[in-house]
Every structure is written in C-alpha cells, then in structure tokens.
Design an enzyme around this catalytic site. Structure first.
Site, PDB file in Angstrom:
ATOM      1  N   HIS A 370     -65.694  55.887  -8.377  1.00  0.00           N
ATOM      2  CA  HIS A 370     -65.418  56.796  -9.494  1.00  0.00           C
ATOM      3  C   HIS A 370     -64.223  57.694  -9.236  1.00  0.00           C
ATOM      4  CE1 HIS A 370     -69.796  56.436 -11.014  1.00  0.00           C
ATOM      5  NE2 HIS A 370     -68.988  55.583 -11.594  1.00  0.00           N
ATOM      6  N   ARG A 477     -58.990  46.200 -19.719  1.00  0.00           N
ATOM      7  CA  ARG A 477     -60.106  45.719 -18.886  1.00  0.00           C
ATOM      8  C   ARG A 477     -61.397  46.373 -19.384  1.00  0.00           C
ATOM      9  NH1 ARG A 477     -56.035  46.466 -14.333  1.00  0.00           N
ATOM     10  NH2 ARG A 477     -55.958  44.497 -13.170  1.00  0.00           N
ATOM     11  N   ARG A 513     -59.565  42.203 -22.984  1.00  0.00           N
ATOM     12  CA  ARG A 513     -60.168  41.156 -22.158  1.00  0.00           C
ATOM     13  C   ARG A 513     -61.678  41.355 -22.148  1.00  0.00           C
ATOM     14  NH1 ARG A 513     -58.871  40.769 -15.868  1.00  0.00           N
ATOM     15  NH2 ARG A 513     -60.258  42.560 -15.775  1.00  0.00           N
ATOM     16  N   GLU A 608     -55.928  32.493 -14.165  1.00  0.00           N
ATOM     17  CA  GLU A 608     -56.138  33.065 -12.823  1.00  0.00           C
ATOM     18  C   GLU A 608     -56.946  32.134 -11.931  1.00  0.00           C
ATOM     19  OE1 GLU A 608     -57.829  36.964 -13.382  1.00  0.00           O
ATOM     20  OE2 GLU A 608     -59.218  36.278 -14.900  1.00  0.00           O
ATOM     21  N   ASN A 631     -53.229  38.718  -9.570  1.00  0.00           N
ATOM     22  CA  ASN A 631     -54.125  39.142  -8.476  1.00  0.00           C
ATOM     23  C   ASN A 631     -55.090  38.021  -8.104  1.00  0.00           C
ATOM     24  OD1 ASN A 631     -52.907  41.573  -9.055  1.00  0.00           O
ATOM     25  ND2 ASN A 631     -54.655  42.389 -10.180  1.00  0.00           N
ATOM     26  N   ASP A 632     -55.772  37.509  -9.105  1.00  0.00           N
ATOM     27  CA  ASP A 632     -56.743  36.453  -8.809  1.00  0.00           C
ATOM     28  C   ASP A 632     -56.065  35.111  -8.570  1.00  0.00           C
ATOM     29  OD1 ASP A 632     -59.368  37.473  -8.626  1.00  0.00           O
ATOM     30  OD2 ASP A 632     -59.299  37.969 -10.754  1.00  0.00           O
ATOM     31  N   ARG A 642     -58.254  38.872  -2.042  1.00  0.00           N
ATOM     32  CA  ARG A 642     -57.341  39.938  -2.467  1.00  0.00           C
ATOM     33  C   ARG A 642     -57.720  41.300  -1.897  1.00  0.00           C
ATOM     34  NH1 ARG A 642     -58.528  40.310  -8.963  1.00  0.00           N
ATOM     35  NH2 ARG A 642     -58.090  42.527  -8.877  1.00  0.00           N
ATOM     36  N   CYS A 679     -49.823  39.704 -16.213  1.00  0.00           N
ATOM     37  CA  CYS A 679     -50.405  41.004 -15.878  1.00  0.00           C
ATOM     38  C   CYS A 679     -50.766  40.938 -14.391  1.00  0.00           C
ATOM     39  CB  CYS A 679     -51.611  41.332 -16.754  1.00  0.00           C
ATOM     40  SG  CYS A 679     -52.933  40.132 -16.716  1.00  0.00           S
TER      41      CYS A 679
END
Ligand code: PEP
Ligand code: MG
Length: 754
Positions: A370, A477, A513, A608, A631-632, A642, A679
């Site tokens: 958080h 996201r 997404r 991805e 990233n993925d 990652r 992205c």
C-alpha cells in the site's frame, strides 16, 4: 553439565501469564533496588518459567554477543562464549530483531555449537532480542531438554521480561552493553529497490522505534480497557481527518485506506490486546506487546500479499500508541527530512506527506504494498532499502535518498553531496524546461507522430493526464484498485470507478485492461494453492474465462461506466487466439444487453505471452488493437522472473532478437490496420522509447513521470538518422547481447537527452 542450585519453581510449569505477573513484580523490585544483577535475573526467569536454562547475552564492541549470565549452562562459559551478530540462533535473533522459537534448535541450519556451554542436551530454544529504542542490547534465551514450541503466552512473557531487562541493562552500565557505534560518522551506502522514483537530500528522521512502555503493570484493568477504547475511537477519527485533508485536490485514495482500516482493525488482534490488559498489563504495554507478537508471526507467513499487510498493522499500532499518549510523537513539520522506517502503512505515509516529508526509505517494503502504491501516486521519492540502514543511521544525519539509482547514502562526503547537488540543480532546470513540452504535440524531428499515453492504476494518478499532456490512458490496470481494496467491488462500484476515469479523460482514449489477478493475488474466498510458478499459473484471463461470472460482471461494469461513450477493453495474458475469442464473446454477450450501448466498442489483447507471437495473423484478424506488455513478455521470452533483482539487467529489450520481434509486430499491425502500442516499463525509458519509435511503434504508454522526458527526447531525434545506425548495431549484436551501451553512446554524441 554442572548447573547451579535449581530454583524451587523449576520443576513444575505454571500458568504462564499468572506466573509472569509475579515475575514482573520481582523484576520491578530488582530494578528499584539497584541490586539487579544479570545472574539473579537469569535464575529468576528460569524458575518462574519452569525452564531448565535461561541465559543473557549482551552486545559487546565489534558486533559480538557475549554470554553475560546463565542459569543452566556451564558457569565457566560466562564471559567466554561469544557469537557474532548473525551467527547461531542467538546471533540471528540479534541480527533480525525478531524472536526465534525453535523446538529443535540444534538441528536448525543456523545453530552454532559452543562446546563450553554444555548445551547439547537442550533441544528447544526461545531467543528474544533485548532492545531499547531500536538498539539491540542483547538476547535473552530460554532452553529446555524436551523439544517444544513455546506457547504464545510464554513468548509474550519472555518478550516483556526482555523489555524490563533492556531497562536494567541500560541503567547498570549501558556503556558496557551498548553496541559500539562503529563508524557512526563515516559515510555508509545502502542499496535497495525503487518504490517511487525521485531524488531527495535531507536529514534522516528514523521513526517508529517506539521506546519501551514506561509502565508495564496496571493498577486497574477496567481503567486501561476504557483508555484502549477511547484510543481506538481517537485513532479512527484521525484517520477520517487524514483522508479528508491529506490529498491534493481532495482526491482520497479510499480504496487503499478503507482496506487498511479493515486489515488493521479486523485481524482479531485488538481482542488479544484486551486479553493482555485483563492479564494485568497497561493498555500501552498490551498494545506494544501484542503488536510485536503479531508482527513476528506475520513475518513468517509465506504469502507475500498477506505479509505486506504487516505494514498496515504496524501503522495501526503506532497510531494507537500515539492516541494512548505513548509512542514517539511526529514532528509538526517534516520539510527537508528523509524518513527512515522499518515498515510504513498507507495512513502514515499520507500523514508524513501532509507534513512535508522529502523522501522515504523503508527497510521492509514491497513494490506492490500500500505504501508503495501511494508513494507513486503522490510523487514522494521512496526506496525499499536493505536492512541495516536503520541501525546505522542517527537522527539528523545528512543523507541522500536516490530512488532512481536505488541507493541511500548516509553521511555522504562533501564530494558526493556536490555531485548530487549539481545533478539536482540540472534536473530541476530540465524539469522546468520539460514543462514547456506539455502542450506541444509529440512528434520527432523527421515528423513522425508518436502518441504518448499514461499507465494508470489508481484514481489519484489521473491528475497526471493534465499535468503531462498525455493523449490518453494506454493501460488502465483495473486490478490495482481491487487489490488495494482487498476485493473486487460490486458492478455498481466498478461502473462508478470506470465512469469517473472516462470523465477525467474527457474524450481521450482509455484502454481498460480487465483484471490481471490470480495465483499469488488471490480473489477473496479462493483457497490458496501452493503453486511453484505463480506468474505462469492460474492467473489473469485464465481465471476470467474459467470463472466467467467475475469477468462478465467486470465487462458489464465497463459497459455501464461508458454510459454511451467510446469504450476500449483489452484482455491480459492472452495465450491463444481461442482465449481472445472466448473473452470477446463474453464482452459481446454483455454488450448486447447493456443500454445505452457504447458509441463504439474496441476490443484488444495484451501481447505478453510468447505463444501469441506465433498466432499473430489470427489475432490481428480478430483484435481491434493490441498492446505489448514488455514486463511480462521479457520475463517469459527469456525465462527470467521479472521480480528477481539479480536478473534485472541480464536480458535487454534493446537487443537484436527482441527488436526484431517488435519490429515484426509493428509491421504486421500496420499492414492489418490494427492499433499497436507498447506499455510496460520499457516504453517509459527515453532510450528504449526512441528505439521503439524508430522500429515503427507509434504509440507508447508509460507512467506519468516519463511522459515529458520521452516527449522532449523524441522532439530532438531524427529517426531517419538513427535507423541505419541501429540496423548496423543489430547486425553486429546478432548474438543477443545488449545494445544499450553503443546506443547510449550514439545518443550522447548526437546531444540527445537519454
Ligand atoms: C506488462 O506485463 O508489461 C504490463 C504492462 O503489465 P503488468 O506490468 O501489469 O503485468
Ligand atoms: Mg503484464
């Protein structure tokens, strides 16, 4: 083993907390009488606990722990047995600052045998650090012959004895037992992981090291219980005020803070605090002690997501102690200060932000916690720093928090300060000049338009749309808010969120997404399954297709939230065209029922998973747009997790095989007239963005703090000059190594701000 005379009580085990009350009272007498010798205390504890051994180790200069007193180990080992901090069970308790409770200590891999102690006959061991104001002064151990796990009440009792012992040790010769302040004035550098980028210079404010409560035993439990209730209400009211006042534009991150409130108050720990008060502790001592216990237990939880909630509990303990008039008060203003803490919860982060904190270093933090989510949203530089920083820092130390180079430098030399000062000045000048790009179109020198969009996870980040002049949101996201809230809101709640996003986007494109949850990020009510590779497990769209009710509810919410406006929906982790088709069918089925229908509905897929690269023609025939998640894709292409720092730089997007792949996708999308964007982290790195543009990628989506830097670089670059150079570099780098160095050198030669 020869042991001194056994105390009468050592033969039988007593009800632990009742025994502890007497024990505490006797310790208090010892404390008052100035007669408190460590051997007497060791004998007293062993007797009251009904244990065969109790030993006291103290920290000596050179980070060594020395056996200072024992009841039950060979007396000749006193003053002789030494362990380094970190060595053996005792050393581990000192190094970690956490109690170790081991039924079979000798077979623990960390056990360090010292023959002179005669301890081979004792199986179980409880080792509790003795600390005062965050400094480890020693370790208190209890050992028994039979293998046993010490119970909660016993560990709590020994924990309280350790608190009293700390006070005694400090009174009776603190200089003997205090850890040597080795190199307290020398520079120290700590590495870490970036939670929220930024660089800050300031003075260190170590925080959260609550001093031991001054009064442990209560005169009247009823009075203490009512103090506790008042403190809970007060902490709750303060949280409400914080939410209302603490954020720019009144934008409360409700999703984060409501979840915090649930976790911090809902784990049943407050019930245990009440029990401890009924057992005779003051409210302050009970909150402090149960909080410590809970933290120790939560740290052992293997589930990372649950473990992250530890910071929330810590936050709440601190708030309750403050409401009880204990704990360390926060300064009214914290401008120019760098907060250094073990853990940090979201309410505290908000609180510090309101007080003007310049930067934050957290020893135990996760990028998905958080505090990290909020720090990014608020733009506060934050670093997850390696352990040891807190012990090495003194309040008021000059420090540099480099949450870009991922380092914290304590007491930097003047040379280092000068370098950073120059860099910071250059940066603020650059930022001022970057601001000019906000309203300019994003176009390269040779006239290629490159659409720059935002990656967004929380409503707070929507401010970045206007601040950066982004042309839309290339990646929304949706799971971030759901994760932060600890659950997926109902359809109406989700629809309201999506509608607000479209309102704020004011006509700009938003690519929503669908939920990218699963595996280690379990939906509420799901049973945990011990999978070995959660990233490749039952996650994301796989969950959505297997549990269509959840996905359909989200799709309905998206359609409702659109309220007749244009709607772009994309699916994550698509591995086959059939999966994409199945997901699209669900969307179409919902779309047939929701009114008003969106003005237009665009359906896309994230690229991805490498399998999709071999189904491109089929995918492009069915998708309206695709977005490449670097990233993925990188982690699956190179089989390189990652989240593993050691692999972070091993495989590079700027390498011949990856560039070839991306160029191929861009070309195919152009031919099929399917929208294509990239992205993921790479899109926001200026050099990578430049190279992507030269490969034919005309839309990039990135975090808010990258947009202006990328726009400024593109404005200076002539892609027609770069392309032949890049072609040559790719040929030379066909073996797959990184091209970053030669590309950086080329960019610098051409005065490009990479
Ligand atoms: C990606 O994988 O590149 C991506 C953008 O998605 P996430 O980082 O949310 O997995
Ligand atoms: Mg991804």
């Amino acid at each position: 083993m020869t042991s001194p005379k056994k105390p009468a009580a050592s033969r039988r085990r007593k009800k632990p907390f009742a025994a502890s009350r007497q024990l505490f009272a006797r310790l208090r007498d010892l404390l008052a009488s100035d007669a408190g010798g460590l051997p007497e205390i060791a004998a007293l504890v062993a007797g009251e606990m009904g244990s065969q051994v109790c030993s006291i180790y103290v920290v000596r200069p050179g980070e060594t722990l020395e056996l200072a007193a024992t009841f039950g180990l060979k007396p000749e080992s006193v003053g002789r047995t030494r362990l380094r901090v970190g060595e053996g069970i005792v050393g581990m308790a000192a190094a970690s600052g956490e109690a170790l409770n081991l039924p079979d200590a000798q077979n623990h891999p960390g056990f360090a045998y010292r023959a002179e102690t005669g301890e081979e006959q004792f199986a179980s061991m409880l080792a509790v650090p003795v600390r005062r104001a965050g400094r480890i002064l020693g370790v208190l151990t209890v050992q028994d012959r039979e293998p046993r796990l010490y119970g909660r009440l016993e560990t709590e009792s020994v924990g309280i004895v350790a608190m009293l012992l700390a006070e005694i040790m400090e009174r009776h010769g603190a200089e003997d037992v205090a850890p040597e302040s080795l190199g307290d004035s020398l520079p120290r550098q700590f590495t870490g992981r970036v939670l929220a980028p930024g660089i800050a210079r300031g003075r260190i404010l170590p925080f959260g090291l609550n001093a031991a409560p001054s009064q442990l035993l209560a005169e009247d439990s009823k009075i203490e219980l009512s103090k506790l209730d008042k403190a809970i209400s007060k902490a709750d009211r303060e949280l409400d005020q914080l939410i209302a006042a603490g954020l720019p534009g009144g934008q409360a991150p409700r999703e984060v803070l409501d979840a915090y409130r649930l976790v911090s108050q809902g784990t049943g720990w407050l019930g245990r605090v009440r029990e401890a008060i009924n057992d005779g502790l003051t409210a302050v001592a009970a909150v402090d002690q149960v909080g410590r216990e809970l933290r120790a237990r939560m740290r052992r939880i293997p589930d990372a997501y649950l473990r992250e909630r530890l910071a929330d509990i810590e936050d709440m303990v601190g708030r309750l102690l403050a409401a009880l008039g204990a704990g360390t008060p926060k300064p009214a203003r914290a401008d120019g200060l760098l907060l250094l803490v073990r853990r940090l919860g979201p309410a505290d982060l908000l609180d510090w932000h309101a007080r003007g904190i310049a930067g934050i270093a957290i020893e135990e933090a996760s990028a998905t916690g958080h505090a990290a989510i909020l720090a990014r949203a608020l733009g506060v530089a934050a670093l997850a720093v390696e352990r040891g920083a807190l012990d090495a820092a003194e309040e008021g130390d000059e420090a540099l928090l480099d949450a870009e180079g991922a380092t914290l430098i304590l007491r930097p030399s003047q040379d280092v300060l000068d370098v950073y000062d120059r860099a910071l000045t250059a940066r603020s000048e650059r930022q001022a000049s970057l601001a000019a790009y906000r309203d300019r179109p994003s176009v390269t020198r040779d006239g290629t338009a490159v659409t720059l969009m935002l990656n967004v996870g929380l409503a707070l980040e929507l401010d970045q749309l206007d601040a950066t002049g982004a042309e839309g949101i290339g990646l929304y996201r949706t799971e971030i808010a759901a994760l932060a809230a600890g659950g997926i809101p109902d359809v109406a709640g989700q629809a309201a969120e999506y509608s607000r996003v479209l309102d704020r986007a004011a006509g700009r494109r938003v690519q929503f997404r669908t939920l990218d949850l699963g595996a280690d990020k379990l939906l509420p009510g799901e049973a945990e399954s011990a999978v070995e590779n959660p990233a490749m497990g039952w996650r994301s769209l796989r969950v959505g297709l297997d549990r269509p009710a959840i996905l359909r509810r989200q799709l309905r919410a998206l359609l409702l939230g659109a309220q007749g406006r244009k709607l772009c929906v994309m699916f994550p982790m698509v591995a086959t065209v059939a999966e994409f088709r199945a997901a699209r069918d669900l969307l179409d089925a919902e779309a047939a029922r929701v009114r008003p229908a969106p003005e237009s509905l665009h359906v896309g897929a994230m690229i991805e998973v490498p399998s999709l690269l071999f189904q491109l023609p089929g995918l492009l025939a069915e998708a309206d747009f695709v977005s490449l998640g670097t990233n993925d894709l990188m982690q699956f292409l190179f089989a390189a997790d990652r989240g593993t720092p050691a692999l972070a730089d091993r495989y590079d997007l700027l390498s011949a095989p990856v560039l070839e792949l991306i160029e191929g996708i861009a070309r195919a999308c152009l031919e099929e007239e399917v929208g294509f964007s990239v992205c993921g982290e790479a899109a926001g790195k200026p050099l990578d963005a430049l190279v992507l543009a030269s490969l034919g990628v005309t839309a990039l989506s990135m975090s808010g703090n990258s947009i202006l830097r990328v726009k400024a670089l593109l404005a200076e670059a002539d892609l027609n000059v770069l392309r032949p150079v890049l072609r040559e570099m790719r040929r030379a780098g066909a073996a797959g190594g990184s091209l970053r160095e030669p590309l950086t050198a080329w960019a610098r030669e051409h005065n490009l701000p990479v």
